[in-house]
Design a protein around this motif. Structure first.
Motif, PDB file in Angstrom:
ATOM      1  N   GLU A  63       0.829  -1.211   0.000  1.00  0.00           N
ATOM      2  CA  GLU A  63       0.000   0.000   0.000  1.00  0.00           C
ATOM      3  C   GLU A  63       0.866   1.264   0.000  1.00  0.00           C
ATOM      4  N   ARG A  64       1.981   1.261   0.746  1.00  0.00           N
ATOM      5  CA  ARG A  64       2.908   2.404   0.722  1.00  0.00           C
ATOM      6  C   ARG A  64       3.482   2.588  -0.683  1.00  0.00           C
ATOM      7  N   TYR A  65       3.858   1.492  -1.305  1.00  0.00           N
ATOM      8  CA  TYR A  65       4.358   1.545  -2.684  1.00  0.00           C
ATOM      9  C   TYR A  65       3.319   2.167  -3.612  1.00  0.00           C
ATOM     10  N   ARG A  66       2.078   1.748  -3.482  1.00  0.00           N
ATOM     11  CA  ARG A  66       1.013   2.300  -4.338  1.00  0.00           C
ATOM     12  C   ARG A  66       0.892   3.808  -4.160  1.00  0.00           C
ATOM     13  N   LYS A  67       0.928   4.255  -2.904  1.00  0.00           N
ATOM     14  CA  LYS A  67       0.809   5.690  -2.621  1.00  0.00           C
ATOM     15  C   LYS A  67       2.022   6.454  -3.149  1.00  0.00           C
ATOM     16  N   GLN A  68       3.213   5.936  -2.868  1.00  0.00           N
ATOM     17  CA  GLN A  68       4.433   6.623  -3.306  1.00  0.00           C
ATOM     18  C   GLN A  68       4.539   6.645  -4.832  1.00  0.00           C
ATOM     19  N   SER A  69       4.215   5.543  -5.477  1.00  0.00           N
ATOM     20  CA  SER A  69       4.341   5.491  -6.930  1.00  0.00           C
ATOM     21  C   SER A  69       3.331   6.407  -7.619  1.00  0.00           C
ATOM     22  N   ALA A  70       2.185   6.617  -6.998  1.00  0.00           N
ATOM     23  CA  ALA A  70       1.180   7.519  -7.578  1.00  0.00           C
ATOM     24  C   ALA A  70       1.672   8.958  -7.615  1.00  0.00           C
ATOM     25  N   GLU A  71       2.589   9.302  -6.721  1.00  0.00           N
ATOM     26  CA  GLU A  71       3.120  10.668  -6.637  1.00  0.00           C
ATOM     27  C   GLU A  71       4.467  10.824  -7.335  1.00  0.00           C
ATOM     28  N   ASP A  72       5.031   9.746  -7.848  1.00  0.00           N
ATOM     29  CA  ASP A  72       6.375   9.746  -8.402  1.00  0.00           C
ATOM     30  C   ASP A  72       6.369  10.083  -9.897  1.00  0.00           C
ATOM     31  N   PRO A  73       7.186  11.048 -10.337  1.00  0.00           N
ATOM     32  CA  PRO A  73       7.216  11.420 -11.763  1.00  0.00           C
ATOM     33  C   PRO A  73       7.622  10.273 -12.702  1.00  0.00           C
ATOM     34  N   GLU A  74       8.574   9.430 -12.287  1.00  0.00           N
ATOM     35  CA  GLU A  74       8.988   8.319 -13.144  1.00  0.00           C
ATOM     36  C   GLU A  74       7.873   7.281 -13.279  1.00  0.00           C
TER      37      GLU A  74
END
Length: 112
Positions: A63-74
């Motif tokens: 779930e942390r990965y999902r949240k972080q990746s949603a905000e990540d430009p790459e």
């Protein structure tokens, strides 16, 4: 431990675009704390089905990965690649627990 299994229906004329998408996500998943086991592209048989597998220590990490990746430009750029090329027609996501993981109840001996 949680393993995510993705089954993709891809455009067979866009396999190279999908491969680039996959290469990007392998790096991203690993950067966000997961272990990517790879993308598996069509070879023999169906020419429009591909798979991916990656693992996180637990569902909270996923779930942390999902949240972080949603905000990540790459990450957003990788998603934009798939959208603009239309290399992915659809996908299915499943959550799996490895049988040999010590915290999995069904790996314990009966009566343990």
């Amino acid at each position: 431990m949680i393993t995510i299994h993705l089954k993709y229906e891809i455009d067979p004329d866009r396999v190279e675009d999908f491969a680039e998408y996959g290469r990007r996500w392998i790096t991203l998943v690993n950067r966000f704390g997961g272990v990517h086991h790879g993308y598996f592209l069509p070879s023999e048989g169906d020419n429009d089905i591909a798979y991916a597998l990656f693992t996180f220590p637990d569902f909270a990490s996923y779930e942390r990965y999902r949240k972080q990746s949603a905000e990540d430009p790459e990450s957003r750029a990788a998603l934009d690649l798939a959208r603009t090329t239309r290399c992915i027609r659809r996908y299915e996501r499943r959550f799996l627990t490895p049988l040999d993981h010590p915290e999995t109840p069904w790996t314990q001996a009966p009566g343990a």
